[in-house]
Design a protein around this motif. Sequence first.
Motif, PDB file in Angstrom:
ATOM      1  N   GLN A  61       4.099  -4.795   4.493  1.00 25.13           N
ATOM      2  CA  GLN A  61       3.236  -3.853   3.558  1.00 25.13           C
ATOM      3  C   GLN A  61       4.624  -2.616   3.304  1.00 25.13           C
ATOM      4  O   GLN A  61       4.413  -1.401   2.721  1.00 25.13           O
ATOM      5  CB  GLN A  61       2.330  -3.034   4.896  1.00 25.13           C
ATOM      6  CG  GLN A  61       1.345  -1.448   4.570  1.00 25.13           C
ATOM      7  CD  GLN A  61       0.090  -1.368   4.877  1.00 25.13           C
ATOM      8  OE1 GLN A  61       0.392  -1.454   6.452  1.00 25.13           O
ATOM      9  NE2 GLN A  61      -0.596  -0.788   4.469  1.00 25.13           N
ATOM     10  N   ALA A  62       5.241  -2.180   4.395  1.00 29.66           N
ATOM     11  CA  ALA A  62       6.427  -1.698   4.743  1.00 29.66           C
ATOM     12  C   ALA A  62       6.917  -1.411   3.016  1.00 29.66           C
ATOM     13  O   ALA A  62       7.712  -0.276   3.114  1.00 29.66           O
ATOM     14  CB  ALA A  62       7.156  -1.043   6.640  1.00 29.66           C
ATOM     15  N   VAL A  63       7.391  -2.823   2.871  1.00 27.34           N
ATOM     16  CA  VAL A  63       8.462  -2.912   2.259  1.00 27.34           C
ATOM     17  C   VAL A  63       7.873  -2.654   0.887  1.00 27.34           C
ATOM     18  O   VAL A  63       8.358  -2.295   0.088  1.00 27.34           O
ATOM     19  CB  VAL A  63       8.872  -4.287   1.840  1.00 27.34           C
ATOM     20  CG1 VAL A  63       9.235  -4.678   0.716  1.00 27.34           C
ATOM     21  CG2 VAL A  63       9.620  -4.804   3.105  1.00 27.34           C
ATOM     22  N   ASP A 110       9.227   0.208  -1.846  1.00 25.81           N
ATOM     23  CA  ASP A 110       9.260  -0.149  -3.535  1.00 25.81           C
ATOM     24  C   ASP A 110       8.674   0.686  -4.655  1.00 25.81           C
ATOM     25  O   ASP A 110       8.775   1.469  -5.079  1.00 25.81           O
ATOM     26  CB  ASP A 110       9.066  -1.041  -3.392  1.00 25.81           C
ATOM     27  CG  ASP A 110       9.341  -2.234  -4.930  1.00 25.81           C
ATOM     28  OD1 ASP A 110      10.168  -1.897  -4.471  1.00 25.81           O
ATOM     29  OD2 ASP A 110       8.367  -2.162  -5.945  1.00 25.81           O
ATOM     30  N   GLN A 111       7.545   1.128  -3.828  1.00 26.33           N
ATOM     31  CA  GLN A 111       6.762   2.667  -4.494  1.00 26.33           C
ATOM     32  C   GLN A 111       7.137   3.504  -4.762  1.00 26.33           C
ATOM     33  O   GLN A 111       7.530   4.791  -5.704  1.00 26.33           O
ATOM     34  CB  GLN A 111       5.202   2.422  -4.050  1.00 26.33           C
ATOM     35  CG  GLN A 111       4.478   3.610  -5.001  1.00 26.33           C
ATOM     36  CD  GLN A 111       2.589   3.248  -3.855  1.00 26.33           C
ATOM     37  OE1 GLN A 111       2.622   2.719  -3.767  1.00 26.33           O
ATOM     38  NE2 GLN A 111       2.026   4.120  -4.663  1.00 26.33           N
ATOM     39  N   LEU A 112       7.704   4.136  -3.870  1.00 30.89           N
ATOM     40  CA  LEU A 112       8.614   5.076  -3.024  1.00 30.89           C
ATOM     41  C   LEU A 112       9.884   5.008  -4.367  1.00 30.89           C
ATOM     42  O   LEU A 112      10.415   6.339  -5.077  1.00 30.89           O
ATOM     43  CB  LEU A 112       8.798   6.025  -1.632  1.00 30.89           C
ATOM     44  CG  LEU A 112       9.917   7.217  -1.600  1.00 30.89           C
ATOM     45  CD1 LEU A 112       9.091   8.006  -2.048  1.00 30.89           C
ATOM     46  CD2 LEU A 112      10.121   7.295  -0.093  1.00 30.89           C
ATOM     47  N   LEU A 113      10.714   3.864  -4.072  1.00 32.97           N
ATOM     48  CA  LEU A 113      11.814   4.131  -4.727  1.00 32.97           C
ATOM     49  C   LEU A 113      11.141   3.313  -6.099  1.00 32.97           C
ATOM     50  O   LEU A 113      12.138   4.120  -7.417  1.00 32.97           O
ATOM     51  CB  LEU A 113      12.554   2.488  -4.337  1.00 32.97           C
ATOM     52  CG  LEU A 113      14.072   2.958  -5.224  1.00 32.97           C
ATOM     53  CD1 LEU A 113      14.782   4.094  -4.607  1.00 32.97           C
ATOM     54  CD2 LEU A 113      14.429   1.297  -4.576  1.00 32.97           C
ATOM     55  N   LEU A 152      15.648  -3.942  -1.909  1.00 27.12           N
ATOM     56  CA  LEU A 152      13.889  -4.503  -1.481  1.00 27.12           C
ATOM     57  C   LEU A 152      13.562  -5.614  -2.174  1.00 27.12           C
ATOM     58  O   LEU A 152      12.428  -6.300  -1.606  1.00 27.12           O
ATOM     59  CB  LEU A 152      13.088  -2.892  -2.060  1.00 27.12           C
ATOM     60  CG  LEU A 152      13.176  -1.654  -1.345  1.00 27.12           C
ATOM     61  CD1 LEU A 152      12.765  -0.264  -2.285  1.00 27.12           C
ATOM     62  CD2 LEU A 152      12.998  -1.875   0.058  1.00 27.12           C
ATOM     63  N   ARG A 153      13.311  -5.395  -3.286  1.00 23.20           N
ATOM     64  CA  ARG A 153      12.795  -6.844  -4.083  1.00 23.20           C
ATOM     65  C   ARG A 153      13.369  -8.229  -2.965  1.00 23.20           C
ATOM     66  O   ARG A 153      12.409  -9.472  -2.795  1.00 23.20           O
ATOM     67  CB  ARG A 153      13.371  -7.110  -5.070  1.00 23.20           C
ATOM     68  CG  ARG A 153      13.126  -5.862  -6.120  1.00 23.20           C
ATOM     69  CD  ARG A 153      12.983  -6.486  -7.717  1.00 23.20           C
ATOM     70  NE  ARG A 153      13.145  -5.720  -8.628  1.00 23.20           N
ATOM     71  CZ  ARG A 153      13.375  -5.294  -9.935  1.00 23.20           C
ATOM     72  NH1 ARG A 153      15.151  -6.171 -10.415  1.00 23.20           N
ATOM     73  NH2 ARG A 153      12.872  -4.830 -10.983  1.00 23.20           N
TER      74      ARG A 153
END
Length: 435
Positions: free
Chosen positions: A167-169, A173-176, A221-222
């Motif tokens: 969930q943290a990843v 990712d959404q933020l980036l 992140l990926r």
Amino acid sequence: MSIFYSGARNEHRPARARGMPSTDMRNPRLRCLGLLLTGTALVAGQAHALGFAEALSIAEQQSPRAAALRLQIDAAESAQKAAGTLPDPKLAVGVESLPISGMDRWSLTRDSMTSQRIALMQEVPNQAKRDARVANAQARVERERATQVVQRLQIRQEVGLAWVAAQAVEQRDQLLAELLAENQRLQDSLPARVAGGTAQAGDLLAAQQEALALSDRRDDLRRDRSKARAMLRRWVGPRADEALTGDPGALTRPVEQLRTDLAHHAELELYPAMQRMARAESHEAQAESRGDWSWEVAYNRRGRQWGDMVSFQVTFDLPWQKDRRQVPMIEAKQRELERLEAEQDDVARRHLQELDDNAAELQALQSQLERLNSTGLRLARERADLALANYRAAKGDLSAVLVTRAQVLEARMRLIDLQAQRDGLVVRLNNLIAD
């Protein structure tokens, strides 16, 4: 945070470019159809989301480790049924006193001493030894059940940590992705601003450099996302690829109550059963000094002229070397029991230290989260807004805007990291003691 566009920055874009159908949506029927399709999509998305509690339930039901433990308990319970029973009797068949020379050689009937013998023998361990074996088998079943509780909590902890990491990843990712989209809008607007004299030619290069740095972080992140989902897939299978909803929640027991109930820590619950097993083995070793006995009934068939015979005998063990055989074994089992008691005390102290460490860490994380939420993010955003205002008023350059925007990103990333660390500690603390 948008640099050059307001919240309504898309309202002058063509409908198709905004992701809207080009058909005139003023038609009431078309509006109803659009609302219906949107609602259906939302329901479908929620139906394919994996919640935290559901992930725990799936892992407990489908884990091969849990299945192996259930089979181990079944094996121990089956073995318990055989504990304390007498050994299988023995059947002996043979010929006694068969002559091999003289006139009656190889004859089974002409010599009075020759007979065909069949015997039944039963070994009888002493009662104390059988009682000790029964107690050992019962303690073994209890140990396997306690092990199942420990493994269940470990499974819940591991899948919970995997869920928190995944969930943290996703949040990072959404933020980036939001910042990359913002950067792209900035790059799209800069050529016109440079041509109009409101921006410098180097601003476009700075924006492109920021995009490269963000793209590197997106690649990291990926990679992290693939690892996190693979870890989660180990426990929940294909559902690991679904969206994640919910959170681990709060502590089910306050820290002070955990400290009070630490004697019931799942790992410590193993030791009473192991100590009962060691005690039973010690009693069995002591019972060896009493010796076992056995009985035997035999039927001897001879020639008709001599008549058949029956014999019966009882055999007793003679443990006459106790100092060399039984006493060392008794002492060894006693040392094993003392070792378990000392180990239990050491494990209890270790878990108390871990609990104090986790409690201190949780308190620090809570303070940092509150400070970052209440002050840190606000200060970073205000500094970014100030840099943006200076840039728009031609009092500052774009590099200051990009630096402060990066600081906002780092603050939000740190907020996600702190929340993940806090949730991980909550998962660990909630799985110390079985409900």
